[in-house]
Design a protein around this motif. Structure first.
Motif, PDB file in Angstrom:
ATOM      1  N   LEU A 174       3.754  -1.201  10.877  1.00 15.67           N
ATOM      2  CA  LEU A 174       2.549  -2.001   9.711  1.00 15.67           C
ATOM      3  C   LEU A 174       2.436  -1.126   9.008  1.00 15.67           C
ATOM      4  O   LEU A 174       2.231  -1.900   7.650  1.00 15.67           O
ATOM      5  N   TYR A 175       2.450   0.060   8.788  1.00 20.17           N
ATOM      6  CA  TYR A 175       2.188   0.831   7.538  1.00 20.17           C
ATOM      7  C   TYR A 175       3.232   0.868   6.320  1.00 20.17           C
ATOM      8  O   TYR A 175       3.087   1.154   5.149  1.00 20.17           O
ATOM      9  N   GLY A 176       4.224   0.816   6.891  1.00 19.78           N
ATOM     10  CA  GLY A 176       5.585   0.592   6.081  1.00 19.78           C
ATOM     11  C   GLY A 176       5.552  -0.780   5.349  1.00 19.78           C
ATOM     12  O   GLY A 176       5.872  -0.763   4.002  1.00 19.78           O
ATOM     13  N   ALA A 177       5.085  -1.915   6.125  1.00 20.44           N
ATOM     14  CA  ALA A 177       4.883  -3.163   5.468  1.00 20.44           C
ATOM     15  C   ALA A 177       3.676  -3.125   4.322  1.00 20.44           C
ATOM     16  O   ALA A 177       3.797  -3.924   3.278  1.00 20.44           O
ATOM     17  N   LEU A 178       2.523  -2.510   4.758  1.00 17.91           N
ATOM     18  CA  LEU A 178       1.541  -2.198   3.931  1.00 17.91           C
ATOM     19  C   LEU A 178       1.959  -1.275   2.640  1.00 17.91           C
ATOM     20  O   LEU A 178       1.473  -1.697   1.338  1.00 17.91           O
TER      21      LEU A 178
END
Length: 353
Positions: A85-89
């Motif tokens: 999720l944080y890589g996508a963000l």
């Protein structure tokens, strides 16, 4: 004499046999699995009994990543999102991704501290590689080394806010694996040049307190031995090329990636240069033999272990569960369940209820 070993336990509470075994052998630390976790009160009591058995405030580990790998979960604890999720963000905002990732791990850290746990086997610094086995998959932040390094540091920082020690894994990088090391030995054929991208996040976090070496073989580094049992990989690649200076622990040596009897696996891991070994999921009699095979924790390994333990401190900042959840949701859009259905940490009682 403390032995350089992380021990597991059978169930929700210690048996008399386990209490006697741990008092006699004095393993350096313990690790809990899902089978050991039922309620906050039960986990707290188990952690207290483990420390009483060895007579000191030892580290107690758990895997609380989020997504597919989470030992404390609903309905008592909130389900944490996967690290991807944080890589996508990150692609939208580096700053928001870093803040959200730190909040995620601050929240995870307070969950653990509230029940007596003091070390979390996270962050996963493996790159996400297209076509590789899904064993890593969304457990990885990203395929971009710079993103993984920045979010990995945010994870360590968030855990440290809660007084919990983080563990970078799986040295020297498992993202390219086409097999699950729980089941078989992944053999990675990439060149040294290609592998340098994989180790970049580990190089950036080379001063992390603890690192976990994985069970995968690298044709370019040592075609015959998995990293966890390879002196060439540990000495020349992990300690040398990466420059990792922290305590080096093995992943669970009971995994299907490895061959040979348990005592041989432990000896080979120590001979390769691992500081602390871990072999889980064995009956009591087998664990007694395993613990007797473990080396004494001394010399440079002891110094690194003491430095790692020093990161398990009292929380450095006040914790407001509602505020953290709200800010995280605002940054990510992740929908947390209603508070009444998941509980929340009370900073005055240190309980999650």
């Amino acid at each position: 004499m403390t032995v350089a070993f992380i021990a597991d336990v059978d169930g929700l509470k210690l048996t008399l046999g386990e209490k006697h075994l741990f008092a006699q052998t004095d393993p350096w630390a313990f690790i809990l699995f899902g089978r050991n976790c039922e309620t906050p009160e039960q986990i707290s009591a188990l952690c207290k009994d483990l420390r009483a058995a060895v007579g000191r405030n030892c580290l107690i580990f758990i895997d609380q990543e989020g997504g597919r790998v989470q030992r404390l979960g609903p309905p008592i604890w909130p389900h944490l999102p996967p690290l991807a999720l944080y890589g996508a963000l990150w692609s939208d905002s580096h700053e928001q991704a870093i803040e959200a990732c730190q909040l995620h791990h601050q929240l995870a850290g307070y969950m653990l501290r509230a029940v007596g746990l003091s070390a979390n086997c996270v962050p996963c610094l493996d790159l996400r590689v297209a076509g590789a086995h899904h064993a890593i998959g969304d457990r990885a932040f990203s395929s971009e080394p710079a993103c993984v390094a920045s979010l990995g540091q945010a994870a360590l920082d968030g855990l440290q806010c809660a007084g919990v020690v983080g563990v970078i894994k799986h040295l020297p990088g498992q993202g390219r694996a086409h097999l699950d090391s729980h089941e078989a030995l992944p053999k990675i054929t990439a060149s040294k040049k290609a592998l340098r991208a994989d180790i970049a996040p580990f190089m950036a976090l080379k001063e992390a307190p603890i690192g976990m070496v994985g069970h995968m073989a690298f044709k370019a580094l040592d075609p015959d031995q998995p990293a966890s049992l390879s002196a060439a990989v540990i000495k020349h690649w992990i300690r040398g090329e990466i420059g990792f200076s922290g305590l080096l622990i093995t992943d669970d040596l009971s995994m299907g990636a490895l061959d040979g009897p348990d005592d041989s696996r432990i000896r080979r891991a120590f001979d390769a240069g691992c500081d602390v070994t871990m072999l889980c999921h064995r009956p009591l009699a087998a664990r007694e033999a395993i613990l007797k095979e473990a080396k004494a924790l001394e010399g440079e390994a002891l110094k690194r272990a003491l430095r790692a333990q020093s990161h398990a401190t009292e929380p450095s900042i006040a914790f407001d569960c509602t505020q953290v959840l709200a800010r995280h949701a605002a940054l990510t859009g992740y929908l947390w369940p209603p508070r009444s259905k998941m509980g929340c940490a009370d900073p005055t009682t240190k309980a999650w209820a």
